[in-house]
Design an enzyme around this catalytic site. Structure first.
Site, short mmCIF file in Angstrom:
data_model
loop_
_atom_site.label_atom_id
_atom_site.label_comp_id
_atom_site.label_asym_id
_atom_site.label_seq_id
_atom_site.Cartn_x
_atom_site.Cartn_y
_atom_site.Cartn_z
N HIS A 21 0.85 -1.21 0.00
CA HIS A 21 0.00 0.00 0.00
C HIS A 21 0.88 1.25 0.00
O HIS A 21 0.62 2.21 -0.73
CB HIS A 21 -0.88 0.04 1.26
CG HIS A 21 -1.94 -1.01 1.34
ND1 HIS A 21 -2.04 -1.87 2.40
CD2 HIS A 21 -2.95 -1.35 0.50
CE1 HIS A 21 -3.07 -2.68 2.23
NE2 HIS A 21 -3.64 -2.40 1.07
N ARG A 94 -1.82 -5.60 -8.65
CA ARG A 94 -0.69 -6.50 -8.40
C ARG A 94 -0.51 -7.49 -9.52
O ARG A 94 0.58 -7.84 -9.91
CB ARG A 94 -0.90 -7.27 -7.10
CG ARG A 94 -0.69 -6.45 -5.88
CD ARG A 94 -1.32 -7.09 -4.69
NE ARG A 94 -2.76 -7.02 -4.76
CZ ARG A 94 -3.56 -7.21 -3.74
NH1 ARG A 94 -3.08 -7.52 -2.58
NH2 ARG A 94 -4.87 -7.10 -3.89
N SER A 132 -2.81 -7.81 2.56
CA SER A 132 -3.09 -7.73 4.01
C SER A 132 -3.49 -9.10 4.54
O SER A 132 -3.11 -9.47 5.65
CB SER A 132 -4.22 -6.73 4.27
OG SER A 132 -3.85 -5.45 3.86
#
Ligand code: ADP
Length: 169
Positions: A21, A94, A132
């Site tokens: 991030h 990504r 995450s």
């Protein structure tokens, strides 16, 4: 007439904020006058960290990066963008697997408000496998997450998954 300020929103769940991030935030800030890093309070998800914990970790992680404001919102992102005067939404891509969902959301947001565009940024290749949820899983099993998150986030994860005193064996 003075040039209009270019504001962007970078929304996410940030449960917790990772170096991936942060890489996106660092790439976005030179492109805009201000980037709102915005915690989206998504009722579909049950985050590990509370809203306050996540906001505190984001604030700590973005310290020293200019032109960032940390905020949160509950509702439609295009409404929030209009409220703060942002015409761009930043999202990280990504892999191709992110694309389909992101593409759909980006087009839906533009349908809701023609004034918004989504800017996709690719992180450094070393963060392309980072999420995450993977970080939470590693921390849950006692693994080292120091190279995935900022030091205070690593400490918070450790705290969260620490066994209560007396049952460590
Ligand atoms: P959301 O629930 O909105 O997907 P996340 O906090 O998981 O919230 O992600 C916010 C944004 O950051 C998304 O655009 C996501 O693709 C992007 N992102 C998450 N991890 C990375 C990473 N390692 N590299 C680049 N972008 C990332």
């Amino acid at each position: 007439m003075p040039d209009e300020q270019r504001f962007a929103i970078y929304p996410g769940t940030f449960d917790p904020i990772t170096l991936g991030h942060l890489d996106i935030i660092q790439r976005a800030t030179p492109l805009f006058d201000k980037v709102f890093v915005t915690l989206a309070l998504n009722s579909d998800k049950s985050p590990l960290f509370s809203t306050d914990e996540r906001l505190q970790m984001i604030r700590e992680s973005v310290k020293g990066i200019d032109c960032v404001e940390v905020t949160h919102f509950d509702g439609l992102i295009v409404q929030y963008a209009q409220d703060v005067g942002a015409k761009a939404i930043v999202r990280g891509l990504r892999a191709v697997s992110d694309f389909e969902y992101e593409f759909q959301i980006a087009l839906m947001n533009r349908k809701l408000w023609q004034g918004i565009d989504t800017v996709f940024l690719m992180p450094d290749v070393k963060y392309t496998y980072l999420s995450s949820s993977i970080v939470r899983e590693i921390a849950r099993h006692g693994g080292n997450v120091d190279c995935f998150v900022a030091p205070d986030v690593a400490a918070k994860l450790k705290e969260k998954f620490q066994l209560p005193k007396g049952i460590e064996g």
